[in-house]
Design a protein around this motif. Structure first.
Motif, short mmCIF file in Angstrom:
data_model
loop_
_atom_site.label_atom_id
_atom_site.label_comp_id
_atom_site.label_asym_id
_atom_site.label_seq_id
_atom_site.Cartn_x
_atom_site.Cartn_y
_atom_site.Cartn_z
N SER A 1 0.73 -1.16 0.13
CA SER A 1 0.02 -0.23 -0.15
C SER A 1 0.97 1.22 -0.02
O SER A 1 0.65 2.34 -0.75
N LEU A 2 1.86 1.52 0.89
CA LEU A 2 2.95 2.41 0.90
C LEU A 2 3.58 2.47 -0.57
O LEU A 2 3.79 3.67 -0.80
N LEU A 3 3.92 1.49 -1.26
CA LEU A 3 4.64 1.40 -2.31
C LEU A 3 3.92 2.17 -3.46
O LEU A 3 4.22 2.74 -4.22
N ASP A 4 2.50 1.79 -3.34
CA ASP A 4 1.67 2.12 -4.42
C ASP A 4 1.43 3.63 -4.26
O ASP A 4 1.44 4.51 -5.28
N GLU A 5 1.19 4.32 -2.99
CA GLU A 5 1.21 5.64 -2.60
C GLU A 5 2.22 6.27 -3.38
O GLU A 5 2.41 7.42 -3.57
N TYR A 6 3.60 5.73 -2.85
CA TYR A 6 4.91 6.21 -3.16
C TYR A 6 4.96 6.49 -4.86
O TYR A 6 5.41 7.78 -5.22
N LYS B 1 5.00 10.16 -6.89
CA LYS B 1 6.22 10.52 -7.76
C LYS B 1 5.95 10.95 -9.08
O LYS B 1 6.32 11.97 -9.48
N LYS B 2 4.68 10.44 -9.39
CA LYS B 2 3.99 11.04 -10.76
C LYS B 2 3.30 12.32 -10.42
O LYS B 2 3.53 13.14 -11.41
N ALA C 1 8.42 0.61 -10.34
CA ALA C 1 9.27 1.90 -9.85
C ALA C 1 10.56 1.79 -11.00
O ALA C 1 10.97 0.64 -11.30
N GLU C 2 11.09 2.90 -11.37
CA GLU C 2 12.34 3.06 -12.35
C GLU C 2 13.42 2.65 -11.36
O GLU C 2 14.25 2.29 -11.74
N ASP C 3 13.39 3.26 -10.28
CA ASP C 3 14.82 3.10 -9.48
C ASP C 3 14.28 2.06 -8.27
O ASP C 3 13.45 2.46 -7.52
N TYR C 4 15.31 1.29 -8.09
CA TYR C 4 14.87 0.20 -6.98
C TYR C 4 15.98 -0.33 -6.42
O TYR C 4 15.96 -1.48 -5.99
N GLU D 1 8.29 8.24 2.43
CA GLU D 1 6.80 7.72 2.49
C GLU D 1 6.45 7.02 3.81
O GLU D 1 5.38 7.13 4.44
N ILE D 2 7.49 6.30 4.63
CA ILE D 2 7.19 5.78 5.92
C ILE D 2 7.47 6.39 7.00
O ILE D 2 6.97 6.44 7.84
N LEU D 3 8.83 7.31 7.08
CA LEU D 3 9.34 7.85 7.99
C LEU D 3 8.19 8.90 8.87
O LEU D 3 8.10 8.64 10.15
N PRO D 4 7.64 9.64 8.27
CA PRO D 4 6.54 10.74 8.63
C PRO D 4 5.47 9.85 9.34
O PRO D 4 5.05 10.35 10.79
#
Length: 359
Positions: A8-13, A17-18, A181-184, A196-199
């Motif tokens: 879920s967090l990755l999808d939001e990230y 980004k877009k 993701a383009e960068d991984y 995305e996660i730290l906050p």
């Protein structure tokens, strides 16, 4: 690891980004510049560095943001370790052939002043496919994702634990790639966690919610390591507050205390604050050292640092021995929390570059 939460967090990230492409591109470009800078150093080039080149090499790190006067910190690194030894051990850590567990533990045992956050940052820049930055951010984010057994104290940042953390980070990188993701690489994983996660993790931490790091109990063999860590944090807090801060200082006849903060008052003299750390065992020597320290006229206060149980004993047993007006107590857990808060404050302030670096 809670993979549903992670996805879920990755999808939001990826969505963010877009939407905010310029913001993300700017931040990612900064990371790529750092990576390119550090990857321009081979083992041979690192070993041949001058002290000025070494200053540039170290001062560019994120982990150095807490220090306004980076030159002072780098000079101390060289003085404490010897420049030749420092470069040799750093080259072995970054380019050696032994397993990372071995190189990590060997470096931390051999070199004073460069900790897990700094050396993992260097490792990540040199080889972002294999190594992740290992700092408070990583621990908070991993804990938020439900990953257990994250370290709380420095002695728990072992080579074995670092290898485990890198393996988990590679799993996140794989899912990041599968999500489009383009960068991984693991530098991208760090960016994802930071942005995305730290906050969310920090909000949970403030509320003392379920992500609190719960390390295994401190064993008898680890008490000395914990004692040393508290001393190191006290020295660092003093330095961040602007004191001349040192450990293992002879403050009076027969009294070598754990930490001293010293402030010079023009040409009139100095004000000294003395700290003794208690982690386990008899408190007699702590009380005796603090009493002797009070005989130094420059000492303004003596501070006993320990856990809640030990502090209660110290207060009771020192009541008729140490002048109560100058005795202070400080919970060791609070010392760690204060250090973390000061680090974050100084990082934020120093990003403004209000005072330029000077030689």
């Amino acid at each position: 690891m809670d993979k549903l939460k992670l996805q879920s967090l990755l999808d939001e990230y990826i969505k963010n980004k877009k939407i905010n492409a310029s913001y993300y591109n700017e931040n990612w470009s900064e990371r790529k510049e750092r990576k390119n800078f550090y990857q321009s150093y081979t083992k041979e080039k690192l070993l041949q560095m001058t002290e000025d080149e070494f200053f540039e090499y170290i001062s560019k790190l994120w982990s150095m943001l807490i220090w306004g006067n980076k030159k002072y910190v780098v000079d101390k690194l060289i003085e404490d370790n010897g420049f030749k030894t420092l470069k040799k051990e750093l080259a072995e850590l970054l380019f050696g052939s032994a397993k990372i567990e071995v190189r990590w533990d060997s470096f931390l045992k051999s070199i004073k002043g460069l900790g897990p956050a700094t050396i993992s940052e260097l490792l990540t820049y040199i080889n972002p496919d294999e190594y992740i930055i290992f700092n408070k951010t990583t621990i908070l984010c991993f804990s938020y994702l439900g990953i257990p057994d994250m370290p709380k104290y420095n002695y728990q940042y072992t080579g074995k634990k670092y290898a485990e953390v890198c393996k988990i980070a590679k799993d996140i990188a794989r899912i990041l790639k599968e999500s489009g993701a383009e960068d991984y690489d693991l530098l991208a994983v760090d960016y994802f966690m930071w942005d995305e996660i730290l906050p969310l993790a920090e909000q949970k931490e403030v509320k003392n919610d379920s992500i609190s790091v719960k390390p295994s109990p401190v064993s008898d063999n680890d008490y000395k390591s914990l004692h040393d860590e508290i001393k190191e944090k006290l020295v660092a807090i003093g330095e961040l507050l602007g004191f001349e801060s040192r450990s293992e200082v002879k403050i009076a006849t027969g009294a070598i205390v754990d930490v001293v903060w010293e402030a010079k008052i023009g040409n009139m003299g100095k004000a000294i604050y003395v700290f003794e750390v208690q982690s386990k065992g008899s408190i007699d020597s702590l009380i005796l050292n603090l009493k002797k320290a009070q005989s130094n006229a420059a000492v303004q206060a003596v501070v006993a640092v320990a856990d809640e149980t030990q502090l209660s004993k110290i207060i009771n047993e020192s009541s008729e021995v140490i002048d109560e007006k100058s005795l202070r107590t400080w919970d060791s857990e609070d010392v760690l929390a204060v250090y973390d808060s000061l680090v974050r404050a100084h990082e934020s302030i120093n990003k403004l570059a209000l005072v330029p670096e000077s030689f």
